[in-house]
Design an enzyme around this catalytic site. Structure first.
Site, PDB file in Angstrom:
ATOM      1  N   ALA A 102     -25.671   3.855 -57.679  1.00 28.43           N
ATOM      2  CA  ALA A 102     -25.350   4.440 -58.983  1.00 28.43           C
ATOM      3  C   ALA A 102     -26.572   4.251 -59.866  1.00 28.43           C
ATOM      4  CB  ALA A 102     -24.146   3.727 -59.578  1.00 28.43           C
ATOM      5  N   GLU A 115     -21.896   3.206 -50.283  1.00 27.71           N
ATOM      6  CA  GLU A 115     -20.485   3.571 -50.478  1.00 27.71           C
ATOM      7  C   GLU A 115     -20.267   5.058 -50.200  1.00 27.71           C
ATOM      8  OE1 GLU A 115     -20.680   1.719 -54.432  1.00 27.71           O
ATOM      9  OE2 GLU A 115     -18.832   0.681 -53.886  1.00 27.71           O
ATOM     10  N   GLU A 159     -25.116  -4.911 -55.504  1.00 30.46           N
ATOM     11  CA  GLU A 159     -24.574  -4.987 -56.867  1.00 30.46           C
ATOM     12  C   GLU A 159     -24.565  -6.412 -57.409  1.00 30.46           C
ATOM     13  OE1 GLU A 159     -23.350  -3.087 -54.435  1.00 30.46           O
ATOM     14  OE2 GLU A 159     -22.691  -1.161 -55.256  1.00 30.46           O
ATOM     15  N   GLY A 167     -23.945   2.390 -54.423  1.00 33.26           N
ATOM     16  CA  GLY A 167     -23.226   3.667 -54.360  1.00 33.26           C
ATOM     17  C   GLY A 167     -23.680   4.555 -53.218  1.00 33.26           C
TER      18      GLY A 167
END
Ligand code: COA
Length: 260
Positions: free
Chosen positions: A66, A114, A134, A111
């Site tokens: 992200a 993911e 993260e 992300g």
């Protein structure tokens, strides 16, 4: 001319969706997630498309996570909403009834890891790197990583990766079962397109029922899961593709599946 954050190309029944922010290692900002969701839904709705390849632009990164610049000021409500937006876009991909293949061409972090995990299949270039870093930012994976990683690699490996934030290379990702194949970087897209061509040649309704049976079944107990499987086996027997596939075998010819 404005650069598109996500590119969509369709050839020979295969859609190639490319996250296209190479200068930011294809990090997913809000606009890119929206563009990705739009591209996936357009591939999903296109009856010509039977398989989707998802990859990142440039030689270095699939998706580096992200966009961290959009995270720092989030409060409790905004943080939960931020997580939900990514979760929904990725869940849409997982729920697609056409095989989605991630061609991981470099960093698949946070992300990005993911996103790859929300795809149905993953192949990786030798230079690919996977991880959930993260924790190094003082946050947790919020786009499904805490749930999909243990399902794919087991609790022990998932907790190790999420709690250390360590990156692993493609070989280790293969060893853990996170990817099904590792290929030289220069051959990644050629291999992805070949595999996608094979997937696109299969009976599309059966592919959808396999995805449904597997994803629904792994979430429940074995007896309920076998009921789910029998239900879909029944449904597939109503299809013209089932008649065509079995007839083609008995007539010693290649089947022509029309997705009916
Ligand atoms: N969000 C926002 N920008 C990102 C990003 C992310 N997740 N990942 C990389 N970028 C940007 C960098 O800020 C840099 O931008 P700049 O040139 O404007 O400064 C550009 O992409 C290139 O990245 P850089 O860090 O210079 O490349 P590198 O080869 O030195 O390092 C990584 C590569 C992937 C190790 C490093 O970029 C990184 O750690 N990224 C963050 C990974 C992460 O924590 N992801 C989870 C986010 S929740």
């Amino acid at each position: 001319m404005e650069t598109q954050n996500v590119l969509l190309e369709i050839k020979d029944r295969v859609a190639i969706v490319t996250v296209n922010r190479p200068e930011k290692l294809n990090a997913l900002n809000g606009d890119t997630i929206t563009a990705l969701a739009d591209a996936m839904s357009s591939a999903n709705d296109n009856p010509e498309v039977r398989c989707v390849i998802l990859t990142g632009a440039g030689p270095k990164s699939f998706v580096a996570g992200a966009d961290i610049s959009e995270i720092q000021t989030l409060n409790i409500e905004e943080g939960a909403k931020f997580s939900r937006i990514g979760q929904q876009a990725f869940r849409y991909i997982e729920n697609m009834r056409k095989p989605v293949l991630a061609a991981v061409n470099g960093f698949a972090l946070g992300g990005g890891c993911e996103l790859a995990m929300a795809c149905h299949l993953r192949i990786a270039a030798e230079n690919a790197k996977f991880g959930l870093p993260e924790i190094n930012l003082g946050i947790i994976p919020g786009y499904g990583g805490t749930q999909r990683l243990p399902r794919l690699v087991g609790l022990s490996n998932a907790l190790h990766l999420a709690l250390t934030g360590d990156m692993i290379d493609a070989e280790n990702a293969h060893r853990l079962g996170l990817v099904s194949e590792v290929v030289p970087a220069a051959e990644l897209m050629e291999r992805a397109e070949k595999l996608a061509g094979i997937l696109a040649s299969k009976a599309p309704l059966a592919a959808g029922f396999i995805l449904d049976a597997v994803y629904e079944g792994v979430q429940t107990d074995i007896d309920s899961a076998l009921d789910i499987e029998a239900g879909y086996f029944g449904k597939v027997c109503e299809t013209e593709d089932m008649k065509e596939g079995t007839a083609a075998f008995l007539e010693k010819r290649k089947p022509n599946f029309e997705g009916k």
